[in-house]
Design an enzyme around this catalytic site. Structure first.
Site, PDB file in Angstrom:
ATOM      1  N   ASP A   1       0.900  -1.205  -0.072  1.00 31.07           N
ATOM      2  CA  ASP A   1       0.116   0.017   0.010  1.00 31.07           C
ATOM      3  C   ASP A   1       0.843   1.223  -0.060  1.00 31.07           C
ATOM      4  OD1 ASP A   1      -2.126   1.712  -0.004  1.00 31.07           O
ATOM      5  OD2 ASP A   1      -3.264   0.530   1.415  1.00 31.07           O
TER       6      ASP A   1
HETATM    7  C1  BGC Z   1      -5.056   3.360   0.112  1.00 33.63           C
HETATM    8  C2  BGC Z   1      -5.237   2.404  -1.173  1.00 33.63           C
HETATM    9  C3  BGC Z   1      -5.136   2.910  -2.673  1.00 33.63           C
HETATM   10  C4  BGC Z   1      -3.679   3.715  -2.471  1.00 33.63           C
HETATM   11  C5  BGC Z   1      -3.500   4.226  -3.900  1.00 33.63           C
HETATM   12  C6  BGC Z   1      -3.939   4.249  -0.309  1.00 33.63           C
HETATM   13  O1  BGC Z   1      -3.736   5.083   0.753  1.00 33.63           O
HETATM   14  O2  BGC Z   1      -4.876   2.542   1.240  1.00 33.63           O
HETATM   15  O3  BGC Z   1      -6.380   1.592  -0.981  1.00 33.63           O
HETATM   16  O4  BGC Z   1      -5.057   1.995  -3.405  1.00 33.63           O
HETATM   17  O5  BGC Z   1      -3.525   4.554  -1.269  1.00 33.63           O
HETATM   18  O6  BGC Z   1      -4.311   5.354  -4.089  1.00 33.63           O
END
Ligand code: BGC
Length: 764
Positions: free
Chosen positions: A286
């Site tokens: 993530d």
């Molecule tokens: C979130 C993810 C997301 C990623 C990219 C993160 O902060 O937890 O769910 O896909 O950002 O935007």
């Protein structure tokens, strides 16, 4: 739905094909393997690097010389938060034509519930209880996103959420692992078009593996500390289902489970997901989660963090730059680590190959296709149809709804949300535009030109300003009926938007009190991203329609329902508690030694100051019609390994209005070696019924679907009685029976992840 056995056969076939491919590769290296042999250490690490595009989610602003140079040098594997067939095409050309090995880039975005045509937010989509609608929504999103140059979406989010304080409950399918698994599969199929091998498909990401939704107290990013059984039975099934459906990628969760951050959880990621479940796709971290291993306190340096993540088999480092900056030195310290690196590179190259990027890198960059795909009339029509299916009629005293325009002259549309296009498209709006969203006021005005419409914002959920309330009360008094749209705005749920209080925002409560006090008939249209604790409102308002955030076609869809063009039939995918203090509150709890008893005020598992029931139960939802359930039948009294039991019921539309009904099957194992939940969903079907029509619904179950995670750490199907119920919600059970499982045996998969076959036939 396919049976678990046919599922297994497909899985075996896939394994066989893959191992054939493996033999071929032994003599003849695959393209990824050939490339790997040619790659320098820097080029290998480059493939693991994912960089972010600009804030506007279009890369144009970042196409500076330094960025292009990085691409030419093979220092980037993927970009996220980028869009546009043309700018991304130019960038892809640089990668393919000007880098030494010509390896294409992967372009990614959170395309969650639509790209430009925005569908309902995921908790609303889940409220359809219609996997085919989830699939359609994902397909439309994929058609638009791939036309705009994207290969990869960070969706579906399939985290089970049992605590509505958690802001990200809006992004998922709610509290139940069986419902969650079916909807996970539907979305993976929709995004990938049933086949990631087809160029032009949008690769799905099952996220956030494995117990992000179990964050303690519902505080986003917080530790999860749960039993192995709950992890296996509740949180992991949707991931197992998504892996089996062939989700090309997975994303690890930010949080830790009992002290082990998932980004460094070798046992869970490499062990359970890859080795035991056999999934070999691309695992992405993530946002910055590799670097965050330092904050978790499991790595002292970024280099150590990188090695932990790579060892867990996290292939790509989203944005954090740890792999880019620190992996080389860590590998120099221990050259054996190159094997881990090579594995990750191969997995990324394989995905690029599967998406067709080596052979046809420009397939995704057809500007004409982009123009015609985005926000097409057909896509808007699909969005409207799915939005209508997503609404849940929570309450409808004296059949206040549907409204009859012939009997009305003046209608008051009250609430700041009624004109808030931004909120209608919700969080993760991708390229959705608020000015293209039909608000409630706009939809209603267009559909009912003969009605006099008085509108007043009253109060805004974002602030405590009550100065608009008198004007709203005046409008209410002057109207025959009031449509009051209240709730949360788009930014009060979502990532980093956990709330400690599940009541309506203060200004919304005050507006509701004052408008209800006029004595006019009031239809509450709720907009929100989570179950709310709204006991007062639920008692006082005669009609409540849960609409969540319905996307681009929001106002049209709500108007269709308010005026009876469509009977609402959505169902709650998560329990509505009576108070914030009573969460987590979910239907599938264990029985306990002192089961909750409505007649006993104490000495049972309950709060002294609350009824034992929730405000609105899991699976609840009314319609404009009524349904009778009759003629329950079962094909057998006893099932053994490999057998099935068919459970059938007749459902009749007795209410005189065409409507859908969501038929639900629940089970319970009343005596087992460990206590089992009081109810567990194991089947559901949304059926359409004309007034007076009848249909026969047959659910076909296998004993494996009753397996539990035993004290020995394996799936176990225990001999003994199983009780079952069919009903219209977890609190409205209409018929019941039981059968025996004849033989104790081990299961092979998470029980809730296995599909139930459903057959529907017409009865004349
Ligand atoms: C979130 C993810 C997301 C990623 C990219 C993160 O902060 O937890 O769910 O896909 O950002 O935007």
């Amino acid at each position: 739905m396919s049976s678990p056995r046919s599922h297994l056969r497909v899985a075996c076939l896939v394994v066989a094909v893959l191992s054939c491919a493996g033999h071929a590769a032994a003599q003849n290296l695959s393209r990824p393997e050939t490339l790997l042999k040619k790659m320098t250490l820097d080029e290998k690490i480059g493939q693991l690097v994912q960089r972010a595009g600009g804030r506007q989610r279009a890369l144009n602003s970042r196409l500076d010389d330094a960025e292009l140079e990085r691409v030419r040098a093979g220092g980037v594997g993927s970009y996220l938060h980028v869009a546009g067939a043309e700018p991304l095409g130019r960038l892809q050309k640089v990668a393919v034509e000007e880098s030494r090995l010509g390896i294409p880039l992967l372009f990614a975005m959170d395309v969650v519930h639509g790209y430009r045509t925005i569908f309902p937010v995921p908790i609303a989509l889940a409220s359809t209880w219609a996997p085919e609608s989830e699939e359609r929504a994902a397909r439309v999103a994929a058609e638009e996103a791939t036309a705009a140059g994207l290969h990869w979406t960070f969706a579906p989010m399939i985290d089970i959420a049992r605590d509505p304080r958690w802001g990200r409950i809006v992004e998922g399918a709610g509290e139940d692992p069986f419902l969650g698994s079916r909807l996970a599969v539907a979305q993976v199929n929709g995004f990938q078009g049933g086949n990631i091998l087809r160029p032009g498909s949008l690769m799905a990401t099952a996220k956030h593996f494995g117990a992000y939704g179990a964050a303690i107290g519902g505080r986003d990013y917080n530790t999860a500390d749960l039993s192995e059984r709950t992890l296996q039975e509740v949180y992991l099934p949707p991931f197992y289902a998504a892996a089996r459906a062939g989700s090309g990628s997975f994303m690890v969760a930010f949080n830790d489970i009992a002290g082990v951050p998932t980004t460094a959880n070798r046992e869970l990621v490499r062990g359970t997901l890859r080795e035991r479940w056999g999934w070999q796709g691309l695992m992405v971290s993530d946002w910055g989660s590799v670097g965050e291993l330092l904050n978790h306190g499991v790595a002292a340096t970024r280099g150590e963090a990188g090695v932990l993540a790579l060892d867990a088999s996290v292939d790509m480092d989203m944005v954090g730059g740890v792999y880019a900056d620190d992996l080389k030195e860590a590998i120099a310290k221990d050259p054996a680590r190159i094997k881990l690196l090579d594995e990750a590179v191969l997995r990324i190259l394989r995905v690029k190959e599967q998406l067709g990027l080596f052979d046809k890198p420009m397939v995704y960059h057809d500007v004409e296709r982009e123009k015609s795909a985005l926000l097409s009339a057909e896509h808007r029509e699909s969005a409207r149809a799915v939005a209508r299916q997503s609404m849940v009629l929570l309450k409808n005293d004296n059949k206040l709804l549907p409204l009859n325009p012939d009997k009305l002259r003046t209608i008051a549309v009250i609430g700041a949300l009624a004109t808030d296009g931004r909120t209608m498209i919700g969080s993760w709006k991708a390229q959705g535009r608020e000015e293209e969203a039909v608000t409630l006021l706009a939809g209603l005005t267009a559909a009912q030109p003969k009605l006099k419409i008085l509108s007043a914002p009253g109060a805004d959920p974002r602030n405590a300003d009550l100065s608009g309330i008198p004007a709203a009360v005046k409008a209410a008094k002057a109207a025959d009926v009031v449509v009051l749209m209240i709730g949360e705005d788009y930014d009060q749920s979502a990532e980093a938007r956990s709330r400690s209080d599940l009541e309506l925002p203060v200004s919304q409560m005050e507006l509701a009190r004052r408008v209800l006090a006029t004595g006019k008939p009031v239809v509450v249209v709720l907009t929100n991203g989570r179950p709310l604790a709204m006991s007062w409102l639920a008692e006082k308002a005669p009609a409540i329609l849960e609409t969540w955030m319905l996307g681009t076609e929001c106002g049209n869809a709500i108007t269709d329902v308010l005026f009876g063009k469509y009977s609402p039939a959505g169902r709650l995918p998560a329990t509505f508690p009576r108070t914030t203090g009573s969460v987590p509150f979910y239907y599938a709890g264990n029985p306990t030694g002192r089961p909750a008893d409505p007649d006993l005020a104490k000495d049972t598992v309950r709060y002294h100051d609350l009824p034992i029931t929730p405000l609105f139960a899991f699976g609840h939802g009314l319609s404009y019609s009524a349904f009778g359930y009759s003629d329950l039948a079962q094909s057998t009294q006893s099932v053994g390994p490999g057998d099935r039991i068919d459970i059938s019921i007749t459902v009749e539309n007795t209410g005189g209005v065409a409507s859908d009904e969501v038929v639900q099957l629940y089970v319970r194992d009343p005596v087992a070696s460990i206590s089992r939940p009081v109810l567990e969903l194991r089947g559901f079907k949304r059926i359409e019924l004309a007034a007076g029509a009848r249909k026969r619904v047959t659910f076909s179950l296998t004993p494996e679907q009753l397996a539990f995670w035993s004290t020995r750490g394996q799936w176990l199907v225990e001999a003994g009685r199983i009780d079952f119920w069919i009903g219209a919600s977890s609190a409205d059970l209409r018929a019941n029976g039981s059968f025996e499982i004849s033989k104790t045996h081990t299961g092979t998969a998470p029980a809730a992840a296995l599909p139930t076959r459903v057959i529907v036939s017409n009865i004349n």
